[in-house]
Scaffold this motif. Structure first.
Motif, short mmCIF file in Angstrom:
data_model
loop_
_atom_site.label_atom_id
_atom_site.label_comp_id
_atom_site.label_asym_id
_atom_site.label_seq_id
_atom_site.Cartn_x
_atom_site.Cartn_y
_atom_site.Cartn_z
N GLN A 1 20.96 27.41 24.75
CA GLN A 1 21.52 27.26 23.22
C GLN A 1 21.77 25.94 23.21
O GLN A 1 21.76 25.11 24.33
CB GLN A 1 22.58 28.32 23.19
N ILE A 2 21.73 25.31 21.85
CA ILE A 2 21.94 23.92 21.63
C ILE A 2 22.84 23.83 20.62
O ILE A 2 23.15 24.23 19.71
CB ILE A 2 20.86 23.25 21.09
N LEU A 3 23.87 22.77 20.74
CA LEU A 3 24.87 22.38 19.91
C LEU A 3 24.92 20.89 19.85
O LEU A 3 24.70 20.08 20.64
CB LEU A 3 26.40 22.71 20.58
N LEU A 4 24.93 20.51 18.54
CA LEU A 4 24.77 19.09 18.30
C LEU A 4 26.17 18.56 17.71
O LEU A 4 26.82 19.40 16.79
CB LEU A 4 23.73 18.73 17.03
N LEU A 5 26.76 17.57 18.28
CA LEU A 5 28.13 17.00 17.98
C LEU A 5 27.92 16.36 16.62
O LEU A 5 26.73 15.90 16.28
CB LEU A 5 28.75 16.04 19.03
N GLN A 6 29.11 16.27 15.65
CA GLN A 6 28.92 15.23 14.65
C GLN A 6 28.76 13.96 15.32
O GLN A 6 29.17 13.55 16.26
CB GLN A 6 30.33 15.59 13.60
N ASN A 7 28.28 12.99 14.18
CA ASN A 7 28.23 11.48 14.40
C ASN A 7 29.51 10.68 15.16
O ASN A 7 30.51 11.02 14.84
CB ASN A 7 28.35 10.70 12.86
N THR A 8 28.98 10.49 16.33
CA THR A 8 30.11 9.71 17.29
C THR A 8 30.97 8.66 16.92
O THR A 8 31.95 8.54 17.19
CB THR A 8 29.48 9.44 18.84
N ARG A 9 30.34 7.99 15.82
CA ARG A 9 30.80 6.77 15.30
C ARG A 9 31.95 7.22 14.04
O ARG A 9 32.52 6.32 13.54
CB ARG A 9 29.88 5.78 14.65
N PHE A 10 32.04 8.60 14.02
CA PHE A 10 33.18 9.01 13.29
C PHE A 10 34.70 8.87 13.83
O PHE A 10 35.74 8.76 13.26
CB PHE A 10 33.27 10.51 12.83
N ARG A 11 34.31 8.43 15.35
CA ARG A 11 35.81 8.33 15.99
C ARG A 11 35.72 6.72 16.37
O ARG A 11 34.98 6.26 16.86
CB ARG A 11 35.54 9.14 17.29
N PRO A 12 36.94 6.16 16.13
CA PRO A 12 37.05 4.79 16.29
C PRO A 12 37.13 4.31 17.87
O PRO A 12 36.75 3.23 18.06
CB PRO A 12 38.55 4.22 15.64
N GLU A 13 37.21 5.40 18.39
CA GLU A 13 37.22 5.01 20.16
C GLU A 13 35.76 4.79 20.47
O GLU A 13 35.57 4.14 21.69
CB GLU A 13 37.80 6.32 20.83
N GLU A 14 34.74 5.39 19.89
CA GLU A 14 33.36 5.31 20.26
C GLU A 14 32.79 4.05 20.43
O GLU A 14 32.41 3.68 21.57
CB GLU A 14 32.47 5.99 19.12
N LYS A 15 33.01 2.98 19.61
CA LYS A 15 32.40 1.66 19.79
C LYS A 15 33.31 0.85 20.81
O LYS A 15 32.82 -0.08 21.34
CB LYS A 15 32.22 0.88 18.33
N LYS A 16 34.58 1.21 20.74
CA LYS A 16 35.50 0.55 21.68
C LYS A 16 35.54 0.95 22.96
O LYS A 16 35.76 0.46 23.90
CB LYS A 16 36.88 0.65 21.11
N ASN A 17 34.54 2.17 23.42
CA ASN A 17 34.32 2.63 24.67
C ASN A 17 35.52 3.18 25.25
O ASN A 17 35.82 2.67 26.28
CB ASN A 17 33.59 1.79 25.53
N GLU A 18 36.29 3.92 24.69
CA GLU A 18 37.83 4.06 25.01
C GLU A 18 37.57 5.01 26.14
O GLU A 18 37.01 6.30 25.63
CB GLU A 18 38.74 4.35 23.93
N PRO A 19 38.17 5.18 27.20
CA PRO A 19 38.08 5.94 28.20
C PRO A 19 38.60 7.52 27.59
O PRO A 19 37.90 8.39 28.05
CB PRO A 19 38.79 5.58 29.54
N SER A 20 39.59 7.50 26.92
CA SER A 20 40.22 8.76 26.52
C SER A 20 39.11 9.41 25.68
O SER A 20 38.82 10.95 25.80
CB SER A 20 41.43 8.68 25.84
N PHE A 21 38.35 8.85 24.94
CA PHE A 21 37.52 9.58 24.06
C PHE A 21 36.25 9.69 25.01
O PHE A 21 35.60 10.89 24.78
CB PHE A 21 36.86 8.92 22.89
N ALA A 22 35.68 9.17 25.92
CA ALA A 22 34.54 9.42 26.78
C ALA A 22 34.93 10.66 27.54
O ALA A 22 34.09 11.46 27.84
CB ALA A 22 34.26 8.07 27.71
N LYS A 23 36.40 10.67 28.14
CA LYS A 23 36.63 11.84 28.86
C LYS A 23 36.52 12.93 27.89
O LYS A 23 36.21 14.20 28.64
CB LYS A 23 38.08 11.59 29.24
N GLU A 24 36.97 12.93 26.77
CA GLU A 24 37.07 14.07 25.86
C GLU A 24 35.48 14.84 25.87
O GLU A 24 35.26 15.79 25.82
CB GLU A 24 37.46 13.57 24.48
N LEU A 25 34.56 13.61 25.30
CA LEU A 25 33.12 14.11 25.31
C LEU A 25 32.63 14.72 26.74
O LEU A 25 31.86 15.83 26.80
CB LEU A 25 32.21 12.95 25.15
#
Ligand code: 3PG
Length: 394
Positions: free
Chosen positions: A111-135
């Protein structure tokens, strides 16, 4: 680098970064699904191994917040069509909300799940560890196959690798094999063709390629700054005044390295930048003061085509003229045709030249058309790509 083939995926939840940054028209319809198609071999392989798949990507450049214009919903639909299977997608604007976490946890093998656009989160482009960990918390292993985004050090392209075993997919491998292979160990003669409007965009590429190629062909708008550096009068053609000295240095470097640097010997000029402007073919020493060069000329087409014909490896980035206007597309067509007819390894370095090759119908004749724009340029500049740098070594 380790690939999906180097690890056991059975029963795993695979978190895969793809580059689904596809062009959409005003109605939100995908106009070119090349990047979706390019991700399929890795997607299918992962599912065939008995794993479940959580896909992530960015789309466009939203302002670090949910924006329906940049929803990945059209991608979820297209992906579902081409795979002939359901792609779970949550369209509430959250990237890793509770609904998505639950959906990820409930995924069964295949089965496949696609996440919504990662750039909807401000932490994406800042490469914030908290968001990376969440993913990362959604999966057991990270597969990076987003070559087109691999020059970005973002949470979804690089950061997640801090929390999960990270391997590449088949697209990354293919891009590395072709572009990397040409740069490291080309069959010779090795010819690079660079075009596009600005020298400033290509300085790094020219510098790096001068260390590697046998011949460097320069066309497109950027050729006029080189012609000016050689003392020609270029009329109202594109000129980067502040790059003339640099162009001189690059010409000298080519000579010192024994690289043949080919510039246009004739060009097609017109009085204005318009599709139906009257076109005239002139030698480069006879460009009228009130006209601008919009394409390479017929003699140059032949010169470039002959050089391509003798090559064993050809890499091309940037159109030879204003190919959007049929009257000024002939130089770009001539180069594409010469490459398509050649037995050499032929590589299109993404972006405008990939679009030109597809639009002109020479797609099938090329060994490889890169899915990267900025990423292939940076790769050709010899830069380290963060999305590839984070992958585990064998
Ligand atoms: C691209 O289209 O070149 C990639 O998807 C990267 O997009 P970006 O330039 O917005 O980071």
């Amino acid at each position: 680098k380790k690939t999906v083939k180097d690890i056991d995926l059975k029963g795993k939840k695979v978190l895969m970064r793809a580059d689904f940054n596809v062009p959409l028209n005003e109605d939100g319809v995908i106009t070119d699904d090349t990047r979706i198609q390019a991700a399929l071999p890795t997607i299918k392989y992962i599912l065939d191994q008995g794993a479940s798949l959580i896909l992530m990507s960015h789309l466009g450049r939203p302002k670090n917040e949910p924006d329906p214009k940049f929803s990945l919903l059209p991608v979820a639909k297209r992906l579902s069509e081409v795979l002939g299977t359901e792609v779970v997608f949550n369209d509430d604007g959250e990237v890793v909300g509770q609904v998505t976490k639950d959906a990820a946890a409930a995924l069964k093998p295949g089965q496949i799940l696609l996440l919504q656009n990662t750039r909807f989160r401000p932490e994406e482009k800042k490469n914030e560890p908290s968001f990376a960990k969440e993913l990362a918390s959604l999966g057991d292993v990270f597969v990076e196959d987003a070559f087109g985004s691999s020059h970005r050090a973002h949470a979804s392209t690089a950061g997640v690798a801090d929390y999960l075993p990270a391997v590449s997919g088949f697209l990354i491998q293919k891009e590395l094999d072709f572009i990397g292979g040409a740069l490291e160990d080309p069959k010779r003669p090795f010819v690079a063709i660079l075009g596009g409007s600005k020298v400033s965009d290509k300085i790094g590429v020219i510098n790096n390629l001068l260390e590697k190629v046998d011949s460097l062909i320069v066309g497109g708008g950027m050729a006029f700054t080189f012609l000016k550096a050689q003392g020609y009068e270029i009329g109202s053609s594109l000129l980067e005044e502040d790059k003339i000295d640099l162009a001189k240095e690059l010409l000298a470097k080519a000579e010192a390295k024994g690289v043949k640097l080919l510039l246009p010997v004739d060009v097609v000029v017109a009085p204005e930048f318009k599709a139906d402007a009257p076109a005239t073919n002139v030698k480069v020493d006879a460009i009228p003061a009130d006209q601008m060069g919009l394409d390479i000329g017929v003699e140059t087409q032949k010169l470039f085509a002959d050089t391509i014909k003798d090559a064993k490896t050809v890499i091309w980035n940037g159109p030879m003229g204003v190919f959007e206007f049929p009257e000024f597309a002939k130089g770009t067509v001539a180069v594409a045709k010469a490459m398509a007819e050649s037995d050499a390894v032929t590589i299109i370095g993404g972006g405008d030249s990939a679009a030109a090759v597809k639009q002109l119908g020479f797609e099938d004749g090329m060994s490889h058309i890169s899915t990267g724009g900025g990423a292939s340029l940076e790769f050709m500049e010899g830069k380290v790509l963060p999305g590839i740098d984070v992958l585990e070594n064998k």
